[in-house]
Design a protein around this motif. Structure first.
Motif, short mmCIF file in Angstrom:
data_model
loop_
_atom_site.label_atom_id
_atom_site.label_comp_id
_atom_site.label_asym_id
_atom_site.label_seq_id
_atom_site.Cartn_x
_atom_site.Cartn_y
_atom_site.Cartn_z
N VAL A 60 8.20 -6.87 -53.68
CA VAL A 60 7.55 -6.49 -52.43
C VAL A 60 8.64 -6.32 -51.39
O VAL A 60 9.55 -7.14 -51.30
N ARG A 61 8.54 -5.27 -50.58
CA ARG A 61 9.61 -5.01 -49.63
C ARG A 61 9.10 -4.96 -48.20
O ARG A 61 8.14 -4.25 -47.90
N HIS A 62 9.73 -5.74 -47.32
CA HIS A 62 9.48 -5.63 -45.89
C HIS A 62 10.30 -4.45 -45.35
O HIS A 62 11.49 -4.33 -45.66
N PRO A 63 9.72 -3.60 -44.53
CA PRO A 63 10.50 -2.47 -43.98
C PRO A 63 11.62 -2.91 -43.05
O PRO A 63 12.60 -2.20 -42.87
N SER A 64 11.48 -4.08 -42.44
CA SER A 64 12.52 -4.63 -41.57
C SER A 64 12.52 -6.15 -41.75
O SER A 64 11.52 -6.73 -42.19
N PRO A 65 13.64 -6.81 -41.43
CA PRO A 65 13.70 -8.26 -41.63
C PRO A 65 12.62 -9.00 -40.84
O PRO A 65 12.46 -8.79 -39.64
N ALA A 66 11.90 -9.89 -41.53
CA ALA A 66 10.85 -10.68 -40.89
C ALA A 66 11.17 -12.16 -40.88
O ALA A 66 10.48 -12.94 -40.23
N GLY A 67 12.23 -12.57 -41.61
CA GLY A 67 12.60 -13.98 -41.67
C GLY A 67 12.11 -14.63 -42.95
O GLY A 67 11.19 -14.16 -43.61
N GLN A 68 12.75 -15.73 -43.30
CA GLN A 68 12.48 -16.38 -44.58
C GLN A 68 11.06 -16.90 -44.69
O GLN A 68 10.44 -16.85 -45.75
N SER A 69 10.52 -17.43 -43.60
CA SER A 69 9.16 -17.97 -43.67
C SER A 69 8.14 -16.89 -43.95
O SER A 69 7.24 -17.07 -44.79
N PHE A 70 8.24 -15.75 -43.27
CA PHE A 70 7.27 -14.69 -43.51
C PHE A 70 7.51 -14.01 -44.85
O PHE A 70 6.56 -13.53 -45.49
#
Length: 235
Positions: A60-70
Motif C-alpha cells: 500500500v502506498r501513501h502519495p506523500s509521507p504521513a508518518g510512522q503511526s499513520f
C-alpha cells in the motif's frame, strides 16, 4: 506489517528474511503488508520485485509521507489476519524474533485461564545496536513515559510488536501514537507483555523517522495521552 519510508535498499532483503522466518515457524499462509509511506526512492517497486520471497505480499502506498503511526494504521487496516506482527522497514528488527512474540502470546493466553482483554506483546531491545545519541534519547524518553504514564514497558519504541487487529483499530489514533501503544492498551483494559528480542545495526541507508519526535514533539503527545488515560474507560 512493515511501515517503510525510503527503504529501497532494505525492503528486499527484509522480505527474504521474513519469508525464511515464516517457513521456519510453519506459517506458510501468512500475509505480509508493506506500507510505503510516501517514499521517493522506489521502495514500493523494490518490495514488489521481492514479492516471491513471501507467501502473499500486499503493498500500500501513501502519495506523500504521513508518518510512522499513520503508516501503521494503514497497514493494519489493509491486513486480513486476526493477529498482526509489526516490524520496522530498516532491517534492524530480526524477523526470526516474531515466533518469540507468538510463543509469549500463547503463554499469556494459556496462563490467564479466561479473557484477558486486549493483549500487546512488545519487543524489548535490551542490547540496542544504535548510536549513543539514539540510545540515550530513547532511554530518557522511555523513562519519562514510564514515570508519567505508568506503562511498565522498558522499550515502547521497538518496532517488533504483536496484537489483535480489532484491538488496535479500537484505540484512539493520532500522530506518534505508535510510541504510546502500551499505555493505550492498558487504557483499554488490556495487558502488555514485554519480550526480549534482538537488535541489529542498520546495514544500509539512514533513519527517516528521526530523533526529533522522541522527546520534543513527544512531550506534547504525552500530555495528550495522560489526558486520555485519566478519562479512559476500562473494559
Amino acid at each position: 506489517m512493515i511501515p517503510a519510508r525510503n527503504e529501497a535498499e532494505n525492503v528486499g532483503p527484509l522480505l527474504k528474511e521474513i519469508g525464511a522466518a515464516l517457513r521456519a515457524a510453519g506459517a506458510p499462509a501468512s500475509e505480509v503488508v508493506l506500507v510505503d509511506d510516501g517514499s521517493s526512492d522506489g521502495t514500493a517497486a523494490q518490495a514488489q520485485a521481492a514479492a516471491g520471497a513471501v507467501p502473499r505480499l500486499v503493498v500500500v502506498r501513501h502519495p506523500s509521507p504521513a508518518g510512522q503511526s499513520f503508516a501503521t494504521l494503514t497497514g493494519v487496516r489493509a491486513a486480513g489476519g486476526r493477529w498482526i506482527a509489526t516490524l520496522d522497514g530498516d532491517g534492524q528488527n530480526d524477523p526470526a524474533d516474531i515466533p518469540r512474540l507468538v510463543a509469549a502470546r500463547d503463554a499469556a493466553l494459556a496462563g490467564a485461564g479466561g479473557p484477558v482483554g486486549p493483549l500487546l506483546l512488545a519487543g524489548y531491545r535490551k542490547a540496542r545496536r544504535d548510536s549513543w545519541l539514539k540510545r540515550i534519547s530513547s532511554r530518557v524518553a522511555n523513562g519519562v513515559r514510564g514515570r508519567l504514564l505508568g506503562d511498565r514497558t522498558p522499550d515502547t519504541g521497538c518496532g517488533l510488536k504483536l496484537f489483535e487487529r480489532e484491538a488496535f483499530l479500537a484505540l484512539p489514533h493520532f500522530d506518534h501514537m505508535h510510541r504510546f501503544l502500551p499505555a493505550l492498551f492498558l487504557r483499554a483494559g488490556g495487558r502488555v507483555v514485554s519480550v526480549e528480542v534482538g537488535h541489529r545495526p542498520r546495514a544500509r541507508g539512514q533513519s527517516h523517522y528521526g530523533l526529533f519526535n522522541r522527546l520534543g514533539v513527544g512531550i506534547v503527545d504525552m500530555f495528550g495521552v495522560m489526558w486520555l488515560m485519566r478519562r479512559g474507560r476500562r473494559a
